[in-house]
Scaffold this motif. Structure first.
Motif, short mmCIF file in Angstrom:
data_model
loop_
_atom_site.label_atom_id
_atom_site.label_comp_id
_atom_site.label_asym_id
_atom_site.label_seq_id
_atom_site.Cartn_x
_atom_site.Cartn_y
_atom_site.Cartn_z
N PHE A 61 0.82 -1.21 0.00
CA PHE A 61 0.00 0.00 0.00
C PHE A 61 0.85 1.26 0.00
CE2 PHE A 61 -2.13 3.44 2.24
CZ PHE A 61 -3.30 3.55 1.51
N ASP A 62 1.91 1.24 0.81
CA ASP A 62 2.71 2.45 0.96
C ASP A 62 4.16 2.17 0.61
OD1 ASP A 62 3.34 4.87 3.58
OD2 ASP A 62 2.92 5.16 1.47
N ALA A 63 4.38 1.37 -0.44
CA ALA A 63 5.73 1.05 -0.87
C ALA A 63 6.49 2.35 -1.15
CB ALA A 63 5.69 0.17 -2.11
N PRO A 64 7.80 2.40 -0.92
CA PRO A 64 8.68 1.29 -0.62
C PRO A 64 8.82 0.93 0.84
CG PRO A 64 9.97 3.24 -1.03
CD PRO A 64 8.54 3.64 -1.22
N GLY A 65 8.04 1.49 1.75
CA GLY A 65 8.06 1.01 3.12
C GLY A 65 8.69 1.97 4.10
N ASP A 66 9.12 1.42 5.24
CA ASP A 66 9.64 2.22 6.34
C ASP A 66 11.16 2.13 6.39
OD1 ASP A 66 7.06 2.86 7.16
OD2 ASP A 66 6.89 1.00 8.29
N SER A 67 11.79 3.21 6.82
CA SER A 67 13.24 3.23 6.95
C SER A 67 13.65 4.01 8.19
CB SER A 67 13.89 3.89 5.72
OG SER A 67 13.67 3.14 4.56
N LEU A 68 14.78 3.62 8.74
CA LEU A 68 15.44 4.37 9.80
C LEU A 68 16.93 4.31 9.51
CD1 LEU A 68 16.96 2.43 12.25
CD2 LEU A 68 14.60 1.59 12.27
N CYS A 69 17.68 5.28 10.02
CA CYS A 69 19.11 5.34 9.70
C CYS A 69 19.92 5.71 10.94
CB CYS A 69 19.39 6.37 8.61
SG CYS A 69 18.65 5.97 7.00
N LEU A 70 21.17 5.24 10.94
CA LEU A 70 22.15 5.59 11.96
C LEU A 70 23.39 6.10 11.24
CD1 LEU A 70 23.33 5.55 14.89
CD2 LEU A 70 24.12 3.23 14.39
N GLY A 71 23.78 7.34 11.53
CA GLY A 71 25.01 7.90 11.00
C GLY A 71 26.06 7.95 12.09
N GLN A 72 27.17 7.26 11.89
CA GLN A 72 28.23 7.19 12.89
C GLN A 72 29.39 8.08 12.48
OE1 GLN A 72 28.09 2.74 12.51
NE2 GLN A 72 28.37 2.79 14.73
N GLY A 73 29.91 8.82 13.45
CA GLY A 73 31.03 9.70 13.17
C GLY A 73 30.62 11.00 12.53
N ALA A 74 29.53 11.61 13.02
CA ALA A 74 29.04 12.87 12.47
C ALA A 74 29.65 14.05 13.23
CB ALA A 74 27.52 12.93 12.55
N VAL A 75 29.80 15.15 12.52
CA VAL A 75 30.29 16.39 13.11
C VAL A 75 29.24 17.46 12.88
CG1 VAL A 75 32.03 18.21 12.98
CG2 VAL A 75 32.72 15.81 12.83
N LEU A 76 28.90 18.21 13.92
CA LEU A 76 27.93 19.29 13.77
C LEU A 76 28.61 20.50 13.14
CD1 LEU A 76 25.11 20.37 14.21
CD2 LEU A 76 25.76 21.03 16.53
N ASP A 77 28.23 20.79 11.89
CA ASP A 77 28.77 21.94 11.16
C ASP A 77 27.87 23.13 11.48
OD1 ASP A 77 29.50 23.88 9.30
OD2 ASP A 77 29.96 22.42 7.74
N VAL A 78 28.31 23.97 12.39
CA VAL A 78 27.49 25.08 12.85
C VAL A 78 27.21 26.06 11.72
CG1 VAL A 78 27.36 27.02 14.46
CG2 VAL A 78 28.30 24.82 15.22
N ALA A 79 28.21 26.32 10.89
CA ALA A 79 28.04 27.28 9.79
C ALA A 79 26.99 26.79 8.80
CB ALA A 79 29.38 27.51 9.09
N ALA A 80 27.03 25.50 8.47
CA ALA A 80 26.06 24.93 7.52
C ALA A 80 24.75 24.57 8.19
CB ALA A 80 26.66 23.70 6.85
N GLN A 81 24.72 24.56 9.52
CA GLN A 81 23.54 24.19 10.30
C GLN A 81 23.08 22.77 9.96
OE1 GLN A 81 20.46 27.19 10.17
NE2 GLN A 81 21.85 28.82 10.78
N LYS A 82 24.08 21.88 9.84
CA LYS A 82 23.78 20.48 9.55
C LYS A 82 24.85 19.60 10.19
CE LYS A 82 21.24 20.84 5.18
NZ LYS A 82 21.05 20.25 3.84
N TYR A 83 24.47 18.34 10.41
CA TYR A 83 25.44 17.33 10.79
C TYR A 83 26.13 16.84 9.52
CZ TYR A 83 23.11 16.99 15.35
OH TYR A 83 22.57 17.25 16.58
N ALA A 84 27.45 16.80 9.55
CA ALA A 84 28.22 16.37 8.39
C ALA A 84 28.76 14.96 8.62
CB ALA A 84 29.38 17.33 8.13
N LEU A 85 28.60 14.11 7.61
CA LEU A 85 29.15 12.76 7.63
C LEU A 85 30.20 12.66 6.53
CD1 LEU A 85 25.86 10.65 7.98
CD2 LEU A 85 27.67 10.81 9.70
N ASP A 86 31.40 12.19 6.89
CA ASP A 86 32.42 11.89 5.88
C ASP A 86 32.03 10.57 5.24
OD1 ASP A 86 34.63 11.15 4.40
OD2 ASP A 86 36.07 11.92 5.86
#
Length: 340
Positions: free
Chosen positions: A53-78
């Protein structure tokens, strides 16, 4: 899986697929890593597709080793994206739930993938035992609103199931450890991305951590964020994609029992220090009938007259019946749980 030791009830297979540990186990079993070999960070997502009914379904994610980029206002992942096999069922980041909440929206608002992220301090996988150390797991939450109890509880239920999945998924770098170990709850910070008011149910976001929730804007404004250590970011399942919500409009068999929902209910009661409910009284014993009266929306018209007619109609059959009215808006949420 974390349904407090309950076995799945004997129901239709679809019911168990949606409302028992089978739903969580399917997510645990269907993980995909998205960073190229040699990347400093890692991004792992888990997927489930209960029905079409609601393909493609449910997702969750884990990002390891993130840095909070204050200037970009985002968490950055290498995390330069790796090339997936042609036979893979997922050929791109599965952050595709097109709703105003959920991992796709969280990713677009607060996460970026880069090659090389300067300014990282420390190790996101090292234990932060010091009281001065910031939490190393950030649960990123974007709420649909603040005052709708149904929507709030489903968002928190989805976040709770997200952590259940991570507790039961092995860390690729150390197969003896889960991605979210038992001690991680004390090392977790819920980060609120939206600008909605706290609302009457905001305290429930402390269900996952002893730390009070923090607003993303406040985190960005903190001087400590510019030199914060690496962290692990959790993008939870979408509340609007919760099987319980989808059950409102999906044509499924009559599912009457849900071990995952009962486990969540017990967690809520424990959080508010409310003991489990006693067994229902015998049919011949005292019985209380509570009519919930709403003052503003979805009101029951003529409820006073209906209530007056109800009492004489029922008391010949239930002489010990007690009838009362209750306005939930006049009570705090914990008091509602105690009274209703």
């Amino acid at each position: 899986l974390p349904v407090d030791g309950e076995d799945a009830p004997q129901q239709h297979d679809v019911c168990n697929d949606c409302f028992s540990g089978a739903y969580l186990q399917r997510l645990v079993n269907q993980s995909q890593s998205y960073c190229a070999d040699g990347a400093v960070s890692d991004l792992t997502c888990f997927h489930s597709n209960v029905d079409e009914f609601d393909a493609p379904g449910d997702s969750l994610c884990l990002g390891q080793g993130a840095v909070l980029d204050v200037a970009a206002q985002k968490y950055a992942l290498d995390c330069p994206p790796r090339a997936l096999d042609a036979d893979s069922s997922t050929l791109q980041l599965p952050l595709y739930r097109l709703r105003i909440t959920g991992p796709r929206t969280v990713f677009q608002q607060a996460v970026k993938l880069e090659t090389g992220i300067p300014g990282a301090h420390g190790d996101s996988n090292s234990n932060s035992n010091s009281n001065d150390s910031p939490p190393r797991f950030h649960l990123l939450v974007k709420r649909k609103g603040a005052t709708n109890l149904w929507e709030t509880l489903l968002e928190i239920l989805s976040a709770s199931m997200t952590l259940d999945v991570l507790r039961n998924a092995h860390d690729p770098s150390n197969a003896t450890l889960p991605l979210f170990p038992p001690i991680a709850a004390a090392d977790t910070q819920t980060v609120i991305l939206d600008d909605h008011a706290d609302g009457p149910y905001f305290d429930l976001w402390r269900l996952f951590s002893p730390h009070p929730p923090v607003r993303f804007k406040a985190l960005l404004a903190s001087p400590a964020s510019s030199h914060a250590p690496k962290t692990n970011i959790i993008l939870p399942l979408a509340g609007a994609g919760n099987p319980l919500w989808e059950n409102d409009w999906v044509d499924r068999p009559n599912c009457t029992l849900s071990p995952t929902l009962r486990a969540f209910s017990r967690r809520i009661l424990t959080h508010h220090h409310i003991p489990p409910r006693p067994a229902p009284p015998a049919a011949t014993g005292p019985l209380t009938l509570t009519l919930l009266t709403r003052r503003h929306t979805r009101r029951l018209l003529n409820h006073t007259a209906l209530l007056a007619a109800l009492a004489p109609a029922l008391r010949p059959h239930l002489p010990a019946l007690k009838i009362q009215t209750l306005d939930p808006a006049a009570l705090s949420f914990p008091d509602q749980l105690r009274r209703i």
